[in-house]
Design an enzyme around this catalytic site. Structure first.
Site, mmCIF file in Angstrom:
data_model
loop_
_atom_site.group_PDB
_atom_site.id
_atom_site.type_symbol
_atom_site.label_atom_id
_atom_site.label_comp_id
_atom_site.label_asym_id
_atom_site.label_seq_id
_atom_site.Cartn_x
_atom_site.Cartn_y
_atom_site.Cartn_z
ATOM 1 C CB CYS A 1 27.609 40.829 26.871
ATOM 2 S SG CYS A 1 27.566 38.842 26.675
ATOM 3 C CG ASN B 1 41.091 39.613 27.538
ATOM 4 O OD1 ASN B 1 40.759 40.557 28.319
ATOM 5 N ND2 ASN B 1 40.956 38.307 27.653
ATOM 6 N N GLY B 2 40.156 37.173 24.805
ATOM 7 C CA GLY B 2 38.834 37.041 24.348
ATOM 8 C C GLY B 2 38.839 35.968 23.572
ATOM 9 N N GLY C 1 45.306 35.951 34.307
ATOM 10 C CA GLY C 1 45.503 34.598 33.814
ATOM 11 C C GLY C 1 46.803 34.156 34.711
ATOM 12 C CB CYS D 1 26.849 33.793 31.783
ATOM 13 S SG CYS D 1 27.323 35.296 32.622
ATOM 14 C CB CYS E 1 32.105 40.901 29.663
ATOM 15 S SG CYS E 1 32.121 39.689 30.897
ATOM 16 C CB CYS F 1 44.150 36.740 27.933
ATOM 17 S SG CYS F 1 44.127 34.816 27.814
ATOM 18 C CB CYS G 1 31.663 32.855 28.782
ATOM 19 S SG CYS G 1 32.160 34.537 28.063
ATOM 20 C CE1 TYR H 1 35.701 35.116 40.882
ATOM 21 C CE2 TYR H 1 36.545 35.285 38.519
ATOM 22 C CZ TYR H 1 36.787 34.731 39.681
ATOM 23 O OH TYR H 1 37.674 33.507 40.175
HETATM 24 P P1 AMP Z 1 31.650 26.741 42.307
HETATM 25 O O1 AMP Z 1 32.017 25.947 43.329
HETATM 26 O O2 AMP Z 1 31.834 25.986 40.892
HETATM 27 O O3 AMP Z 1 30.160 27.122 42.399
HETATM 28 O O4 AMP Z 1 32.473 28.158 42.293
HETATM 29 C C1 AMP Z 1 32.125 29.165 42.599
HETATM 30 C C2 AMP Z 1 33.296 30.196 42.923
HETATM 31 O O5 AMP Z 1 34.085 30.236 41.775
HETATM 32 C C3 AMP Z 1 32.785 31.667 43.466
HETATM 33 O O6 AMP Z 1 33.330 32.000 44.547
HETATM 34 C C4 AMP Z 1 33.473 32.595 42.199
HETATM 35 O O7 AMP Z 1 33.899 33.591 42.826
HETATM 36 C C5 AMP Z 1 34.322 31.709 41.518
HETATM 37 N N1 AMP Z 1 34.093 31.777 40.007
HETATM 38 C C6 AMP Z 1 33.378 32.502 39.135
HETATM 39 N N2 AMP Z 1 33.493 32.509 38.014
HETATM 40 C C7 AMP Z 1 35.037 31.842 38.075
HETATM 41 C C8 AMP Z 1 35.747 31.599 36.786
HETATM 42 N N3 AMP Z 1 35.344 32.007 35.549
HETATM 43 N N4 AMP Z 1 36.898 31.236 37.253
HETATM 44 C C9 AMP Z 1 37.283 31.022 38.615
HETATM 45 N N5 AMP Z 1 36.552 31.300 39.385
HETATM 46 C C10 AMP Z 1 35.507 31.303 39.330
#
Ligand code: AMP
Length: 451
Positions: free
Chosen positions: A433, A102-103, A28, A436, A235, A2, A381, A241
């Site tokens: 942290c 958020n969290g 979000g 993951c 985090c 969020c 996570c 990302y």
């Molecule tokens: P996957 O096909 O599940 O391996 O998706 C990998 C992609 O998801 C990568 O390009 C990341 O940038 C993106 N990604 C990583 N973590 C998240 C997240 N928590 N929510 C949405 N996208 C994510």
């Protein structure tokens, strides 16, 4: 995940909060809400969808007063429905109060059970509502003391903003999992998840709300209370990302850190190739760093459509990789006949990466080398990032070689955790942290099921 924002002491508080939420939209996209205060009572509106869809000019005029808080939501606890949208607001014995959170709380289930046994009636299935029940039930004589007491009973990740008819409070858990920053806009005070929200409303960054700190903002200014001693575990995935690259998060610019992640990755996992291609948008800064470090050309070999909605109509004749194709397309002119290094920030399930690799091969790449600017994601996570259960994480049950074969790449290289921590500015390995990747959970995993 969020995003949260708050404004105290500005005649257009709700409008500024709306703009701040706009800048935090990446945190979000399911729902958005704002609560304002005119010094006597609170006014609120929440709706499903993006900020721009959830609020009209007319809606904002119905949120009067010179202070406000807001929330954009991506569900990590509780389903995606209007009753689970933040912010939450109630009237209790000492007056009205709203909260934006958020969290994720790691003791949410036991806390909820205890509160329900004591007679609390929850209106949502989120963990965020628990804060208001704890405050309403407290015997402390001031709202600030009630907040302080409530924070001692929750465990896990919380960056919070509270709003009453008289003051605004910003608080962070002792680990500081999620970011929260304090800024100024002339005489007004502003709080937000990330500094990119300040840039949009032309506020200036003052400082981070410290882990374990409670900041109270009222007509007399700002005062700071330490609720609990800090045990810093910010985090690291915010840098990899989640946060926006133009934000300063945990004291460092996110773009700079991502570029540095790419440079570290190039040193640890160089590839013999003709061109470096990012997976847009999140892989771009790391790919730029990777290319610069190895002196390779950087090209946008994957083009992203920014107009993809959450639902779309699939053709009845199935098109291969339809979902990913809608969002990304390979630029044949960049890829054909070349050895490509693809840089992305993470592999979660592996499904998207697999489709992207196929797309690049179909566009005529002679070799595909995948580089990831983070270690293998091996654990979920519990602190607010939406990762699937351990079983669904490809790296929890497959070796790097197995993942390489599944994805269909010639080589696969991940950045080490040491490399990540160096890029994030924690060469001593402390203060972050990284559960993951490392399985080293700072708090409360026993009662959790995932997500
Ligand atoms: P996957 O096909 O599940 O391996 O998706 C990998 C992609 O998801 C990568 O390009 C990341 O940038 C993106 N990604 C990583 N973590 C998240 C997240 N928590 N929510 C949405 N996208 C994510």
């Amino acid at each position: 995940m969020c995003g949260i924002a708050g404004v105290f002491g500005h005649p257009e508080a709700a409008k500024l909060t709306y703009l701040a939420l706009h800048a935090l939209q990446h945190r979000g996209q399911e729902s958005a809400g704002i609560v304002s205060s005119d010094g006597t009572r609170l006014y609120g509106h929440r709706a499903m969808g993006h900020v721009a869809e959830a609020f009209s000019e007319e809606r904002l005029t119905k949120l009067p007063g010179d202070s406000a808080l807001g929330h954009v939501r991506y569900s990590t606890a509780g389903d995606s429905s209007l009753r689970n949208c933040g912010p939450f607001w109630v009237d209790h014995a000492l007056g009205p109060i709203a909260v934006a959170h958020n969290g994720n709380l790691t003791n949410a289930e036991t806390l909820r059970r205890t509160l329900e046994e004591e007679g609390a009636i929850f209106q949502s299935t989120t963990d965020s509502e628990a804060f208001l029940h704890l405050i309403a039930r407290s015997r402390e004589v001031t709202t600030v003391e009630r907040i302080r007491e409530a924070l001692k009973r929750v465990e896990g990740a919380y960056s919070l903003i509270f709003l009453t008819d008289r003051f605004l409070v910003a608080a962070r858990d002792p680990y500081g999992f999620r970011p929260l920053v304090l800024g100024r806009l002339r005489d007004a005070w502003v709080v937000a998840s990330e500094t990119c929200a300040f840039d949009l409303i032309e506020a200036t960054f003052e400082r981070e709300v410290a882990p374990g700190e409670i900041v109270v903002i009222d007509a007399n200014g700002v005062r700071s209370l330490q609720s609990q001693p800090a045990r810093e575990a910010r985090c690291v995935f915010e840098h990899i990302y989640f946060s926006r690259p133009d934000s300063v998060v945990f004291g460092k610019n996110v773009y700079t850190v991502r570029n540095q992640l790419g440079r570290e990755l190039a040193r640890e996992q160089p590839a013999k190739a003709d061109v470096v291609v990012p997976v847009p948008d999140s892989g771009v800064p790391a790919a730029i760093g990777y290319a610069a470090e190895l002196g390779l050309p950087f090209e946008m070999g994957l083009i992203r459509s920014h107009y993809v909605g959450r639902t779309f109509i699939e053709p009845s004749q199935s098109i291969r990789h339809f979902g990913v194709k809608l969002k990304l397309n390979a630029a044949r002119s960049v890829i054909e006949g070349k050895r490509i290094v693809v840089v992305d920030d993470s592999i979660v399930r592996g499904t998207t990466s697999r489709k992207i690799v196929k797309m690049i091969r179909q566009a005529g790449a002679t070799e595909v080398h995948l580089r990831i600017s983070a270690p293998p994601t091996t654990g979920p996570c519990f602190y607010g990032i939406d990762t699937p259960t351990k079983r669904e994480l490809i790296a929890s049950s497959h070796s790097v070689d197995e993942i390489r074969d599944y994805l269909g790449v010639d080589t696969l290289g991940y950045l080490s955790l040491d490399g990540v921590l160096r890029a994030a500015g924690a060469a001593d390995g402390r203060g972050f942290c990284h559960a993951c990747f490392s399985g080293d959970y700072p708090v409360g995993v026993r009662a959790q099921g995932g997500g």
